[in-house]
Design a protein around this motif. Structure first.
Motif, short mmCIF file in Angstrom:
data_model
loop_
_atom_site.label_atom_id
_atom_site.label_comp_id
_atom_site.label_asym_id
_atom_site.label_seq_id
_atom_site.Cartn_x
_atom_site.Cartn_y
_atom_site.Cartn_z
N LEU A 1 32.68 27.67 26.83
CA LEU A 1 32.18 27.09 27.71
C LEU A 1 30.93 26.96 26.22
O LEU A 1 30.58 26.08 25.83
N GLN A 2 30.50 28.77 25.90
CA GLN A 2 29.13 28.67 24.98
C GLN A 2 29.94 28.06 24.06
O GLN A 2 29.11 27.33 22.89
N ARG B 1 42.17 15.98 18.31
CA ARG B 1 42.04 17.22 17.31
C ARG B 1 43.14 17.93 17.88
O ARG B 1 43.67 19.00 16.74
N PHE B 2 42.72 18.39 18.99
CA PHE B 2 44.17 19.79 19.49
C PHE B 2 45.59 18.58 19.57
O PHE B 2 46.20 19.61 20.59
N GLY B 3 45.37 17.64 19.46
CA GLY B 3 47.09 17.22 19.37
C GLY B 3 47.52 16.79 21.04
O GLY B 3 48.60 16.13 20.65
N LEU B 4 46.80 16.07 21.26
CA LEU B 4 47.22 15.54 22.77
C LEU B 4 47.76 14.31 22.50
O LEU B 4 46.65 13.58 21.89
N SER C 1 39.76 24.88 24.30
CA SER C 1 39.80 24.80 23.12
C SER C 1 40.72 23.74 23.55
O SER C 1 39.47 23.27 22.07
N ARG C 2 40.47 22.90 24.76
CA ARG C 2 40.48 21.55 24.53
C ARG C 2 38.91 20.63 24.79
O ARG C 2 39.06 20.07 24.05
N LEU C 3 38.50 21.98 25.49
CA LEU C 3 36.92 21.18 25.67
C LEU C 3 35.82 22.18 23.87
O LEU C 3 35.18 20.21 23.88
N VAL C 4 36.26 22.68 23.43
CA VAL C 4 35.82 23.26 22.31
C VAL C 4 35.97 21.42 21.09
O VAL C 4 35.26 21.21 20.63
N PHE D 1 38.36 29.00 37.75
CA PHE D 1 38.66 29.20 36.83
C PHE D 1 39.50 30.12 37.29
O PHE D 1 40.15 31.36 36.51
N ALA D 2 40.21 30.76 38.75
CA ALA D 2 40.69 31.69 38.98
C ALA D 2 42.42 31.37 39.30
O ALA D 2 42.69 31.70 40.03
N ASN D 3 42.17 29.83 39.55
CA ASN D 3 43.88 29.53 40.19
C ASN D 3 44.81 28.71 38.60
O ASN D 3 45.13 28.71 38.81
N MET D 4 44.55 29.63 37.02
CA MET D 4 45.38 29.55 36.60
C MET D 4 45.66 30.52 35.63
O MET D 4 44.94 31.55 35.92
N SER D 5 46.58 30.40 34.87
CA SER D 5 46.71 32.21 33.77
C SER D 5 45.72 32.11 32.63
O SER D 5 45.22 31.30 32.34
N GLU D 6 45.72 33.52 32.33
CA GLU D 6 44.34 33.99 31.58
C GLU D 6 44.68 32.86 29.96
O GLU D 6 44.19 32.34 29.59
N GLU D 7 46.34 32.03 29.91
CA GLU D 7 46.62 31.42 28.42
C GLU D 7 46.48 29.70 29.20
O GLU D 7 46.04 29.13 28.07
N THR D 8 46.67 29.86 30.00
CA THR D 8 46.11 28.34 30.72
C THR D 8 44.75 27.94 30.18
O THR D 8 43.88 27.01 29.76
N LEU D 9 43.31 29.27 31.04
CA LEU D 9 42.38 28.62 30.46
C LEU D 9 41.93 28.77 29.42
O LEU D 9 40.89 28.19 28.46
N ASP D 10 43.03 29.58 28.50
CA ASP D 10 42.54 29.79 26.88
C ASP D 10 42.80 28.14 26.59
O ASP D 10 41.89 27.93 25.75
N LEU D 11 43.51 27.91 26.85
CA LEU D 11 43.93 26.02 26.47
C LEU D 11 43.04 25.28 26.66
O LEU D 11 42.56 24.60 26.21
N ALA D 12 42.64 25.41 28.13
CA ALA D 12 42.03 24.69 28.30
C ALA D 12 40.91 24.43 28.31
O ALA D 12 39.66 23.22 27.08
#
Length: 465
Positions: free
Chosen positions: A339-340, A435-438, A417-420, A404-415
């Motif tokens: 988030l930072q 820009r993230f192609g969604l 990335s989308r927010l950034v 942050f605890a209800n998903m895989s680490e990969e899913t958190l990374d994607l989330a």
């Protein structure tokens, strides 16, 4: 033709907290089948330590097969009717586990525990025991959105907010308590108690000893009750010790009948589907009444048997608590750092399964409509279901609870990335295809007026709860 309870709109289901869940269920993210779907970040569920639980089950398979430690079947015993007092072995193991979470600074008498089908049932049962329809409980803001349902819907109890501020990190003070009490009495409401969550949901912070002492002094001076919802008591991950209200009131016999604790295994062990809730109180009148009420929402004997053996395994519980906290800390740091990168800071926290994120600088305009507009963009354009502060009755606009605890680490990374990408795209004014192609779906036509119109009257109705 139907009852007023059925026809009234006091359940709280029209809150953005629940509406976000509905949209997620319409379009859930899946890395293979729906990679552009909505990622669920509004669900405070602990999925980080399932492997530890599964390993224990593999090593103790006879328990899941309903066999005793001598190999004899206990199936028939579990299949037959059990009264609502619960299995003695489970209540003993649960009382010991609750003490372990609190550093064994306090003890819990198993005879003073009432078993319920989850935390929701426990909180509602306490309201039925402590207040009459039209009475009030004071709750510090922000608070868990589900309390509008759990505490009010069937009991008729009113919630009066204790207005807390980011200026002191949302701490509870004597002045804010007195202010809430005065506002309640001005509305001619009879205040029956204060309810807190410790650690806090949604802040992710433990309540300090001075705050707890302030609360205890306050309820003593007003001769009212204090309910402490401690379902996150095993999630403090920064090394500091969790302090329960039971520790602060230890030895204060004159207050023992006014302080009540609610606990559950949904967060610490990540077992919400097992529906394990418990009420602790030294007030035997409350325990007797709550035990009778528990017959409307019993915990299964099979669940009690399995968990009685698991919680009695002290080597396992020690290992689990240490490792689970380590994983929570790592995941918490990952989200905060992510988030930072998006220019979003979080309230400093030390517990829970979520962060309290400050997005006030992204509001356009800086009012309720602006917060709802930002929430809709994050939900539909970015594909993240997060909980806006207004759904938690926060007095300050622009705060969001992000899990942050209800998903895989990969899913958190994607989330992240989308927010950034969202924040970098003109301060959040991203296009339908970002820009993230969604390419996400438009808001469903069936969404409630509360979300689509974002009207001032609706905001006032939300604030009045």
């Amino acid at each position: 033709m139907l009852s007023r309870k059925v026809m009234c709109n006091s359940h709280g289901q029209d809150s953005s907290y629940f509406l976000g869940w509905q949209e997620y269920e319409r379009n859930p993210y899946d890395p293979v089948h729906n990679p552009s779907g909505i990622i669920q970040m509004g669900h405070a569920e602990n999925q980080l330590s399932f492997d530890i639980l599964e390993s224990w089950l593999e090593s103790n398979h006879e328990v899941a097969e309903f066999k005793s430690d001598r190999g004899a079947s206990v199936f028939r015993d579990m299949a037959l009717f059990q009264d609502y007092h619960g299995l003695t072995a489970f209540k003993n193991a649960l009382a010991d586990f609750m003490a372990e979470l609190r550093g064994n600074k306090v003890e819990f008498d198993p005879n003073s525990l009432v078993l319920t089908a989850g935390a929701t049932s426990a909180n509602e049962t306490l309201m039925f025991c402590l207040a009459d329809p039209g009475d009030a409980f004071l709750l510090p803001t922000p608070y868990y959105p589900g309390f509008d349902r759990d505490l009010k819907w069937r009991t008729g109890v009113e919630i009066v907010p204790i207005h807390c501020s980011s200026s002191n990190s949302f701490h509870i003070t004597k002045n804010t308590l007195e202010d809430a009490y005065k506002r309640a009495t001005k509305r001619k409401l009879r205040v029956k108690g204060v309810l807190i969550t410790n650690p806090s949901n949604p802040l992710g912070t433990t309540v300090s000893r001075p705050e707890l002492e302030t609360l205890v002094d306050f309820i003593a001076s007003k001769d009212i009750h204090l309910v402490s919802d401690e379902v996150y008591s095993g999630t403090n991950f920064d090394g500091s010790r969790f302090i329960s209200v039971a520790e602060v009131t230890e030895g204060q016999v004159d207050l023992s009948g006014q302080v009540h604790i609610m606990y559950s295994l949904s967060k610490d062990l990540g077992l919400p589907g097992f529906r394990v809730g418990v009420i602790f109180s030294a007030n035997q009148t409350v325990i007797t009444a709550a035990t009778k009420m528990s017959s409307f929402g019993l915990m299964s004997s099979q669940t009690q048997y399995l968990l009685s053996v698991m919680l009695a395994d002290k080597k396992f519980t020690r290992k689990y608590l240490i490792e689970n906290k380590r994983r929570l800390k790592k995941r918490h740091e990952k989200l905060v750092n992510g988030l930072q990168r998006a220019g979003i800071t979080c309230l400093e926290s030390n517990a829970g399964l979520f962060c309290w994120a400050d997005t006030r600088h992204l509001l356009q305009p800086n009012n309720f409509e602006g917060e709802m507009g930002l929430w809709k963009k994050i939900l539909f354009n970015v594909g993240l279901n997060v909980s806006p502060g207004s759904s938690c009755h926060c007095d300050e606009l622009g705060w969001f609870r992000i899990c942050f605890a209800n998903m895989s680490e990969e899913t958190l990374d994607l989330a992240v990335s989308r927010l950034v990408s969202f924040v970098e795209s003109d301060g959040g004014a991203c296009r339908r295809r970002g820009r993230f192609g969604l390419q996400l779906r438009a808001p469903a036509a069936s969404m409630a007026k509360w979300v689509l119109k974002l009207s001032v009257p609706d905001r006032k109705a939300e604030q009045s709860r």
